[in-house]
Design an enzyme around this catalytic site. Structure first.
Site, PDB file in Angstrom:
ATOM      1  N   PHE A  14       0.823  -1.211   0.000  1.00 57.78           N
ATOM      2  CA  PHE A  14       0.000   0.000   0.000  1.00 57.78           C
ATOM      3  C   PHE A  14       0.863   1.269   0.000  1.00 57.78           C
ATOM      4  O   PHE A  14       0.846   2.057  -0.959  1.00 57.78           O
ATOM      5  CB  PHE A  14      -0.938  -0.096   1.213  1.00 57.78           C
ATOM      6  CG  PHE A  14      -1.555   1.187   1.658  1.00 57.78           C
ATOM      7  CD1 PHE A  14      -2.169   2.039   0.754  1.00 57.78           C
ATOM      8  CD2 PHE A  14      -1.546   1.530   3.004  1.00 57.78           C
ATOM      9  CE1 PHE A  14      -2.754   3.229   1.182  1.00 57.78           C
ATOM     10  CE2 PHE A  14      -2.128   2.702   3.437  1.00 57.78           C
ATOM     11  CZ  PHE A  14      -2.722   3.561   2.528  1.00 57.78           C
ATOM     12  N   SER A 122       6.487   3.033  14.156  1.00 57.40           N
ATOM     13  CA  SER A 122       5.036   3.073  14.372  1.00 57.40           C
ATOM     14  C   SER A 122       4.658   3.776  15.665  1.00 57.40           C
ATOM     15  O   SER A 122       5.402   3.723  16.663  1.00 57.40           O
ATOM     16  CB  SER A 122       4.512   1.642  14.425  1.00 57.40           C
ATOM     17  OG  SER A 122       3.178   1.640  14.864  1.00 57.40           O
ATOM     18  N   TYR A 146       4.152  -6.204  17.935  1.00 56.40           N
ATOM     19  CA  TYR A 146       4.408  -5.247  16.844  1.00 56.40           C
ATOM     20  C   TYR A 146       5.062  -3.974  17.386  1.00 56.40           C
ATOM     21  O   TYR A 146       6.097  -3.524  16.878  1.00 56.40           O
ATOM     22  CB  TYR A 146       3.081  -4.916  16.147  1.00 56.40           C
ATOM     23  CG  TYR A 146       3.214  -3.904  15.046  1.00 56.40           C
ATOM     24  CD1 TYR A 146       3.687  -4.268  13.792  1.00 56.40           C
ATOM     25  CD2 TYR A 146       2.866  -2.566  15.254  1.00 56.40           C
ATOM     26  CE1 TYR A 146       3.818  -3.337  12.776  1.00 56.40           C
ATOM     27  CE2 TYR A 146       2.990  -1.631  14.241  1.00 56.40           C
ATOM     28  CZ  TYR A 146       3.461  -2.020  13.004  1.00 56.40           C
ATOM     29  OH  TYR A 146       3.600  -1.094  12.000  1.00 56.40           O
ATOM     30  N   ILE A 206     -17.751  -2.492  14.993  1.00 60.33           N
ATOM     31  CA  ILE A 206     -16.866  -1.621  15.763  1.00 60.33           C
ATOM     32  C   ILE A 206     -16.417  -2.396  16.997  1.00 60.33           C
ATOM     33  O   ILE A 206     -17.252  -2.933  17.734  1.00 60.33           O
ATOM     34  CB  ILE A 206     -17.590  -0.315  16.159  1.00 60.33           C
ATOM     35  CG1 ILE A 206     -17.852   0.517  14.895  1.00 60.33           C
ATOM     36  CG2 ILE A 206     -16.774   0.475  17.180  1.00 60.33           C
ATOM     37  CD1 ILE A 206     -18.596   1.814  15.129  1.00 60.33           C
ATOM     38  N   GLU A 276      -4.745  -3.265  22.445  1.00 60.58           N
ATOM     39  CA  GLU A 276      -5.134  -2.072  21.688  1.00 60.58           C
ATOM     40  C   GLU A 276      -4.945  -0.794  22.523  1.00 60.58           C
ATOM     41  O   GLU A 276      -5.292  -0.771  23.701  1.00 60.58           O
ATOM     42  CB  GLU A 276      -6.599  -2.256  21.306  1.00 60.58           C
ATOM     43  CG  GLU A 276      -7.228  -1.022  20.787  1.00 60.58           C
ATOM     44  CD  GLU A 276      -8.097  -1.277  19.571  1.00 60.58           C
ATOM     45  OE1 GLU A 276      -7.791  -2.147  18.753  1.00 60.58           O
ATOM     46  OE2 GLU A 276      -9.067  -0.555  19.461  1.00 60.58           O
TER      47      GLU A 276
HETATM   48  C1  UD2 Z   1      -2.523   0.867  13.175  1.00 63.58           C
HETATM   49  C2  UD2 Z   1      -1.652   0.161  12.151  1.00 63.58           C
HETATM   50  C3  UD2 Z   1      -0.434  -0.412  12.812  1.00 63.58           C
HETATM   51  C4  UD2 Z   1       0.273   0.625  13.669  1.00 63.58           C
HETATM   52  C5  UD2 Z   1      -0.711   1.313  14.603  1.00 63.58           C
HETATM   53  C6  UD2 Z   1      -0.063   2.499  15.311  1.00 63.58           C
HETATM   54  C7  UD2 Z   1      -2.924  -0.821  10.304  1.00 63.58           C
HETATM   55  C8  UD2 Z   1      -3.633  -2.025   9.770  1.00 63.58           C
HETATM   56  N1  UD2 Z   1      -2.391  -0.933  11.512  1.00 63.58           N
HETATM   57  O1  UD2 Z   1      -3.038  -0.088  14.117  1.00 63.58           O
HETATM   58  O2  UD2 Z   1       0.444  -0.895  11.807  1.00 63.58           O
HETATM   59  O3  UD2 Z   1       0.967   1.538  12.856  1.00 63.58           O
HETATM   60  O4  UD2 Z   1      -1.816   1.851  13.887  1.00 63.58           O
HETATM   61  O5  UD2 Z   1      -0.760   2.793  16.466  1.00 63.58           O
HETATM   62  O6  UD2 Z   1      -2.840   0.198   9.661  1.00 63.58           O
HETATM   63  N2  UD2 Z   1     -11.547  -1.339  14.199  1.00 63.58           N
HETATM   64  C9  UD2 Z   1     -12.902  -1.567  14.289  1.00 63.58           C
HETATM   65  N3  UD2 Z   1     -13.477  -2.376  13.338  1.00 63.58           N
HETATM   66  C10 UD2 Z   1     -12.767  -2.964  12.333  1.00 63.58           C
HETATM   67  C11 UD2 Z   1     -11.366  -2.730  12.277  1.00 63.58           C
HETATM   68  C12 UD2 Z   1     -10.805  -1.922  13.237  1.00 63.58           C
HETATM   69  O7  UD2 Z   1     -13.594  -1.057  15.186  1.00 63.58           O
HETATM   70  O8  UD2 Z   1     -13.355  -3.690  11.510  1.00 63.58           O
HETATM   71  C13 UD2 Z   1     -10.927  -0.429  15.185  1.00 63.58           C
HETATM   72  C14 UD2 Z   1      -9.793  -1.072  15.951  1.00 63.58           C
HETATM   73  O9  UD2 Z   1     -10.265  -1.791  17.067  1.00 63.58           O
HETATM   74  C15 UD2 Z   1      -8.980   0.166  16.316  1.00 63.58           C
HETATM   75  C16 UD2 Z   1      -9.180   1.122  15.139  1.00 63.58           C
HETATM   76  O10 UD2 Z   1     -10.351   0.662  14.474  1.00 63.58           O
HETATM   77  O11 UD2 Z   1      -9.461   0.781  17.473  1.00 63.58           O
HETATM   78  C17 UD2 Z   1      -8.028   1.129  14.188  1.00 63.58           C
HETATM   79  O12 UD2 Z   1      -7.701  -0.210  13.871  1.00 63.58           O
HETATM   80  P1  UD2 Z   1      -6.643  -0.581  12.718  1.00 63.58           P
HETATM   81  O13 UD2 Z   1      -6.543  -2.070  12.681  1.00 63.58           O
HETATM   82  O14 UD2 Z   1      -6.976   0.133  11.461  1.00 63.58           O
HETATM   83  O15 UD2 Z   1      -5.302   0.099  13.234  1.00 63.58           O
HETATM   84  P2  UD2 Z   1      -4.525   0.067  14.647  1.00 63.58           P
HETATM   85  O16 UD2 Z   1      -4.748   1.397  15.278  1.00 63.58           O
HETATM   86  O17 UD2 Z   1      -4.826  -1.156  15.418  1.00 63.58           O
END
Ligand code: UD2
Length: 310
Positions: A14, A122, A146, A206, A276
């Protein structure tokens, strides 16, 4: 930027493919290393030619990394296992890809001509810090393999600079989004998943109560940060936040996307993910001051670009 030859690891992915596109349009030579585990050849197919070479290989293959670095003037290191939950279920893979893979690149630079490395760190290294917006000097314990492995990459980068003179910049990406972010895995970025659901007129799930917030930064701005980091002349090791400096809750993100798309879908709620962080907002004053970084795409504009791309 002088015309140069760069290695881009994860270049079919990406972020890497957006970087490759911009660098090739400025006539740089590029070698893309990608094992296509999450990247796709179609992301870069139109770029391939005399100046853009693709190698199907793995960042864990030390000899391959070393040989590809030989002719390069610098490396953008974006190959990674990027999902926080995936790193929790596969900690050894995270170690091998995110840490050992990064070390392979630093080793190649050390034994060759100390080529500069700009690598993806990150916001996950911060853990659940209370101070918001988060400044680079904030510290807490990472909550996932990670985050830990990215933190260890930075520590190695610092040491490789002090001991062997390898210059590098670690960019602490917050939540990157944009066209070509693949929604097909449960580990995909939330915006790509939410947009996929909206286009299928299905509700998203969510995790948790939706009050967790994130600093979503458009991929074009991330590419800007990568290039400015490679171009900056100061030697040493530096780590910078790369975000937009503004955050939104996951619930409001879903609401905004529904509004822009003109749909009215009530989301489902599921249990919060383990490992998280709750709040994530970048202080971008250091990278703005040192490198002149300035995010150019706001959230709504970025979301519209992703929707148009589909
Ligand atoms: C992102 C990056 C990770 C790291 C991090 C830094 C991605 C995939 N991951 O992790 O590499 O850089 O940021 O802090 O870009 N969520 C929902 N429903 C869904 C999917 C996600 O509610 O179907 C929520 C999830 O629980 C979280 C938020 O959305 O609170 C963001 O989730 P994510 O997987 O896009 O990214 P994150 O923050 O875990």
């Amino acid at each position: 930027m002088n015309v140069a030859h760069y290695l881009i690891t994860g270049g079919a992915g990406f972020i890497g493919s957006h970087l490759a596109e911009l660098l090739s349009s400025s006539n740089h030579r590029i070698t893309i290393l990608d094992n296509l585990s999450s990247g796709h050849l179609h992301n870069i197919a139109s770029l391939l030619g005399p100046n853009v070479q693709f190698v199907n290989g793995d960042i864990r293959d030390r000899d391959l990394v070393c040989s590809l670095m030989t002719n390069c003037d610098g490396a953008f290191h974006l190959a990674a296992l990027v999902s926080v939950p995936q790193s929790i279920s596969q900690p050894e893979d995270s170690f091998a890809i995110n840490l050992q893979g990064t070390l392979n690149l630093f080793e190649a630079s050390r034994v060759q001509k100390q080529q500069k490395i700009v690598f993806a760190s990150s916001a996950a290294i911060y853990g659940d810090v209370q101070q918001q917006p988060i400044k680079e000097e904030c510290r807490d314990v990472p909550l996932s393999p990670y985050g830990l492995h990215k933190w260890m990459c930075e520590e190695h980068a610092n040491l490789y600079c002090q001991l062997y003179g390898v210059s590098s910049v670690g960019l602490r990406f917050f939540n990157v989004f944009g066209p070509r972010q693949d929604p097909s895995s449960p580990y995909s970025g939330v915006i790509s998943i939410f947009i996929d659901r909206i286009l299928k007129e299905q509700p998203a799930t969510i995790y948790g109560d939706g009050t967790q917030n994130r600093d979503f930064v458009y991929v074009g701005d991330v590419v800007q940060a990568l290039i400015k980091s490679m171009n900056c002349t100061n030697s040493g090791f530096k780590a910078y936040n790369v975000g937009r400096g503004s955050s939104i809750t996951v619930s409001n993100l879903w609401g905004t996307l529904c509004e822009i798309s003109g749909v009215d879908l009530v989301p489902n709620y599921g249990p919060a993910r383990s490992g998280e962080i709750h709040t994530s907002l970048a202080d971008i004053s250091a990278i703005s001051r040192d490198l002149g970084y300035k995010p150019e795409t706001n959230l709504e504009e970025g979301l519209k670009k992703v929707l148009q791309y589909q």
